[in-house]
Design a protein around this motif. Sequence first.
Motif, PDB file in Angstrom:
ATOM      1  N   PRO A   1       0.816  -1.228   0.000  1.00  0.00           N
ATOM      2  CA  PRO A   1       0.000   0.000   0.000  1.00  0.00           C
ATOM      3  C   PRO A   1       0.845   1.271   0.000  1.00  0.00           C
ATOM      4  CG  PRO A   1      -0.877  -1.594   1.565  1.00  0.00           C
ATOM      5  CD  PRO A   1       0.451  -2.120   1.116  1.00  0.00           C
ATOM      6  N   GLU A   2       2.061   1.198   0.561  1.00  0.00           N
ATOM      7  CA  GLU A   2       2.892   2.401   0.611  1.00  0.00           C
ATOM      8  C   GLU A   2       3.294   2.909  -0.770  1.00  0.00           C
ATOM      9  OE1 GLU A   2       5.637  -1.126   1.754  1.00  0.00           O
ATOM     10  OE2 GLU A   2       3.552  -0.483   2.082  1.00  0.00           O
ATOM     11  N   LEU A   3       3.152   2.063  -1.800  1.00  0.00           N
ATOM     12  CA  LEU A   3       3.456   2.509  -3.159  1.00  0.00           C
ATOM     13  C   LEU A   3       2.408   3.477  -3.699  1.00  0.00           C
ATOM     14  CD1 LEU A   3       4.778  -0.711  -4.975  1.00  0.00           C
ATOM     15  CD2 LEU A   3       6.083   1.193  -4.015  1.00  0.00           C
ATOM     16  N   LEU A   4       1.264   3.600  -3.021  1.00  0.00           N
ATOM     17  CA  LEU A   4       0.222   4.502  -3.485  1.00  0.00           C
ATOM     18  C   LEU A   4       0.726   5.939  -3.606  1.00  0.00           C
ATOM     19  CD1 LEU A   4      -3.034   3.326  -1.652  1.00  0.00           C
ATOM     20  CD2 LEU A   4      -2.601   3.340  -4.116  1.00  0.00           C
ATOM     21  N   ALA A   5       1.582   6.355  -2.677  1.00  0.00           N
ATOM     22  CA  ALA A   5       2.126   7.722  -2.742  1.00  0.00           C
ATOM     23  C   ALA A   5       2.948   7.913  -4.013  1.00  0.00           C
ATOM     24  CB  ALA A   5       2.978   8.003  -1.507  1.00  0.00           C
ATOM     25  N   ASP A   6       3.786   6.925  -4.353  1.00  0.00           N
ATOM     26  CA  ASP A   6       4.583   7.005  -5.573  1.00  0.00           C
ATOM     27  C   ASP A   6       3.696   6.962  -6.816  1.00  0.00           C
ATOM     28  OD1 ASP A   6       6.937   7.044  -4.058  1.00  0.00           O
ATOM     29  OD2 ASP A   6       7.052   4.854  -4.032  1.00  0.00           O
ATOM     30  N   MET A   7       2.629   6.167  -6.755  1.00  0.00           N
ATOM     31  CA  MET A   7       1.725   6.056  -7.896  1.00  0.00           C
ATOM     32  C   MET A   7       0.977   7.370  -8.129  1.00  0.00           C
ATOM     33  SD  MET A   7       0.427   2.246  -6.823  1.00  0.00           S
ATOM     34  CE  MET A   7      -0.550   1.743  -8.235  1.00  0.00           C
ATOM     35  N   LEU A   8       0.544   8.006  -7.050  1.00  0.00           N
ATOM     36  CA  LEU A   8      -0.116   9.302  -7.164  1.00  0.00           C
ATOM     37  C   LEU A   8       0.822  10.349  -7.748  1.00  0.00           C
ATOM     38  CD1 LEU A   8      -2.087   9.422  -3.793  1.00  0.00           C
ATOM     39  CD2 LEU A   8      -3.106   9.668  -6.069  1.00  0.00           C
TER      40      LEU A   8
ATOM     41  N   MET B   1       3.467   9.824  -9.667  1.00  0.00           N
ATOM     42  CA  MET B   1       3.724   9.522 -11.074  1.00  0.00           C
ATOM     43  C   MET B   1       2.546   9.947 -11.948  1.00  0.00           C
ATOM     44  SD  MET B   1       4.690   5.845 -12.869  1.00  0.00           S
ATOM     45  CE  MET B   1       6.269   5.737 -12.028  1.00  0.00           C
ATOM     46  N   MET B   2       1.330   9.722 -11.464  1.00  0.00           N
ATOM     47  CA  MET B   2       0.156  10.112 -12.243  1.00  0.00           C
ATOM     48  C   MET B   2       0.081  11.621 -12.396  1.00  0.00           C
ATOM     49  SD  MET B   2      -3.863   9.072 -11.628  1.00  0.00           S
ATOM     50  CE  MET B   2      -3.642   7.416 -12.304  1.00  0.00           C
ATOM     51  N   ARG B   3       0.389  12.354 -11.332  1.00  0.00           N
ATOM     52  CA  ARG B   3       0.340  13.812 -11.397  1.00  0.00           C
ATOM     53  C   ARG B   3       1.428  14.364 -12.315  1.00  0.00           C
ATOM     54  NH1 ARG B   3      -0.414  14.285  -4.838  1.00  0.00           N
ATOM     55  NH2 ARG B   3      -2.702  14.148  -4.788  1.00  0.00           N
ATOM     56  N   GLU B   4       2.611  13.763 -12.288  1.00  0.00           N
ATOM     57  CA  GLU B   4       3.722  14.258 -13.096  1.00  0.00           C
ATOM     58  C   GLU B   4       3.557  13.951 -14.579  1.00  0.00           C
ATOM     59  OE1 GLU B   4       7.160  12.507 -11.358  1.00  0.00           O
ATOM     60  OE2 GLU B   4       7.272  13.953  -9.696  1.00  0.00           O
TER      61      GLU B   4
ATOM     62  N   ILE C   1       0.534  -7.562 -22.825  1.00  0.00           N
ATOM     63  CA  ILE C   1       0.526  -7.557 -21.361  1.00  0.00           C
ATOM     64  C   ILE C   1       1.974  -7.623 -20.888  1.00  0.00           C
ATOM     65  CG2 ILE C   1      -0.260  -8.741 -19.282  1.00  0.00           C
ATOM     66  CD1 ILE C   1      -2.540  -9.896 -20.888  1.00  0.00           C
ATOM     67  N   VAL C   2       2.360  -6.673 -20.085  1.00  0.00           N
ATOM     68  CA  VAL C   2       3.742  -6.591 -19.607  1.00  0.00           C
ATOM     69  C   VAL C   2       4.039  -7.765 -18.679  1.00  0.00           C
ATOM     70  CG1 VAL C   2       5.368  -5.211 -18.264  1.00  0.00           C
ATOM     71  CG2 VAL C   2       3.778  -4.096 -19.836  1.00  0.00           C
ATOM     72  N   ASP C   3       5.156  -8.436 -18.932  1.00  0.00           N
ATOM     73  CA  ASP C   3       5.572  -9.564 -18.097  1.00  0.00           C
ATOM     74  C   ASP C   3       5.782  -9.080 -16.665  1.00  0.00           C
ATOM     75  OD1 ASP C   3       6.601 -11.822 -16.961  1.00  0.00           O
ATOM     76  OD2 ASP C   3       8.224 -12.095 -18.394  1.00  0.00           O
ATOM     77  N   GLY C   4       5.134  -9.758 -15.733  1.00  0.00           N
ATOM     78  CA  GLY C   4       5.261  -9.394 -14.327  1.00  0.00           C
ATOM     79  C   GLY C   4       4.240  -8.367 -13.864  1.00  0.00           C
ATOM     80  N   ALA C   5       3.353  -7.925 -14.767  1.00  0.00           N
ATOM     81  CA  ALA C   5       2.352  -6.925 -14.387  1.00  0.00           C
ATOM     82  C   ALA C   5       1.403  -7.487 -13.331  1.00  0.00           C
ATOM     83  CB  ALA C   5       1.566  -6.473 -15.611  1.00  0.00           C
ATOM     84  N   ARG C   6       1.048  -6.662 -12.379  1.00  0.00           N
ATOM     85  CA  ARG C   6       0.121  -7.038 -11.317  1.00  0.00           C
ATOM     86  C   ARG C   6      -1.229  -6.361 -11.555  1.00  0.00           C
ATOM     87  NH1 ARG C   6       1.181 -10.785  -7.470  1.00  0.00           N
ATOM     88  NH2 ARG C   6       0.278  -9.480  -5.836  1.00  0.00           N
ATOM     89  N   ASP C   7      -2.266  -6.878 -10.890  1.00  0.00           N
ATOM     90  CA  ASP C   7      -3.547  -6.183 -10.908  1.00  0.00           C
ATOM     91  C   ASP C   7      -3.474  -4.896 -10.099  1.00  0.00           C
ATOM     92  OD1 ASP C   7      -4.833  -8.075 -12.493  1.00  0.00           O
ATOM     93  OD2 ASP C   7      -5.421  -9.294 -10.764  1.00  0.00           O
ATOM     94  N   PHE C   8      -2.505  -4.800  -9.204  1.00  0.00           N
ATOM     95  CA  PHE C   8      -2.301  -3.631  -8.352  1.00  0.00           C
ATOM     96  C   PHE C   8      -2.011  -2.409  -9.222  1.00  0.00           C
ATOM     97  CE2 PHE C   8       0.803  -1.639  -5.064  1.00  0.00           C
ATOM     98  CZ  PHE C   8      -0.168  -0.726  -4.686  1.00  0.00           C
ATOM     99  N   ARG C   9      -2.941  -1.456  -9.201  1.00  0.00           N
ATOM    100  CA  ARG C   9      -2.782  -0.267 -10.031  1.00  0.00           C
ATOM    101  C   ARG C   9      -3.661   0.861  -9.516  1.00  0.00           C
ATOM    102  NH1 ARG C   9      -3.167  -2.099 -15.503  1.00  0.00           N
ATOM    103  NH2 ARG C   9      -2.289  -3.983 -14.598  1.00  0.00           N
ATOM    104  N   LEU C  10      -3.375   2.054 -10.007  1.00  0.00           N
ATOM    105  CA  LEU C  10      -4.156   3.249  -9.707  1.00  0.00           C
ATOM    106  C   LEU C  10      -4.661   3.788 -11.035  1.00  0.00           C
ATOM    107  CD1 LEU C  10      -5.001   5.524  -7.646  1.00  0.00           C
ATOM    108  CD2 LEU C  10      -2.845   6.650  -8.273  1.00  0.00           C
TER     109      LEU C  10
END
Length: 303
Positions: free
Chosen positions: A100-107, A109-112, A151-160
């Motif tokens: 869950p701590e990756l949510l900050a990095d994901m937010l 990246m989305m903003r940038e 589909i990217v190899d290693g891709a997870r359902d985990f996404r924003l």
Amino acid sequence: MLLSVVVPCYNEEEALPYFKAKFDAVVSLLPDVAFELLLVDDGSRDGTLALARRYAVEDERVIVLSFARNFGKEAALLAGLAHAKGDLVSVMDADLQDPPELLADMLQMMRETGCDCVATRRVTRAGEPPVRSFFARGFYRVINRFSAVQIVDGARDFRLMTREMADAIVRLPERRRFSKGLFAWVGFDTRYLEYENIERVAGVTKWSFWGLFRYALEGIISLTVAPLFISFVLGAACALGCAALLCFGAWLEALLCGLAALILTGIGVLGMVLARVFEEVKGRPVYILKEEKDKLKEEKDKE
């Protein structure tokens, strides 16, 4: 801004307390973002539902959805996305393999970047059985070889993802779903955040080798009609083999080979026809509007 976090849960009584504690810690570090947490109980047989209900009583941000029986993770993802109210929507597992701590990095990246989706990708498979890793890599090679989407190899359902992308996923009407493929199929701008594999915090995986194999087949069939076309190609190859045997006077062998060719060719042709019907029955839209500019409509909305 409201961010909805969708978490499918199936027999996660042991892992859920760790997840909730981590989620609360992450939320406290993002005071400018409002959260709702959708815990989707997929017919659990342990104390998962009771625990989720307790969290809903204690924390107004928690919403519980409960299935009448185990319908599978794909159904849980769809239910969560359909009920999410956020401007942004995230999906992740309860076992903390999706940090869950990756949510900050994901937010960030989305903003940038201004992208529509930030997905995660495992760059290692440390701790995973070698046989499972071998077949997983093989699956990605096969599906990307024949599918129109990659589909990217290693891709997870985990996404924003944005609200628009989440709504596009929900609108796809097929019943037998393969979310990794659907995330790629809708075509929104997706960037990837890489991280190393993390083992479950508690409990055991719900995926057996046979379950993963069936899931992989569902993915291949849902994204491509290549298996049906291969049947046709094999029929044509048998026909050529029959002709070669006739040249050498091997009549019985040629007859058997010819019959096999006719059967396989017939199955292949029928398969391709059924494949077209299959695609129509799915009811996927011909295209998806990401943005609609209509001056007259905008003026009416302002009135």
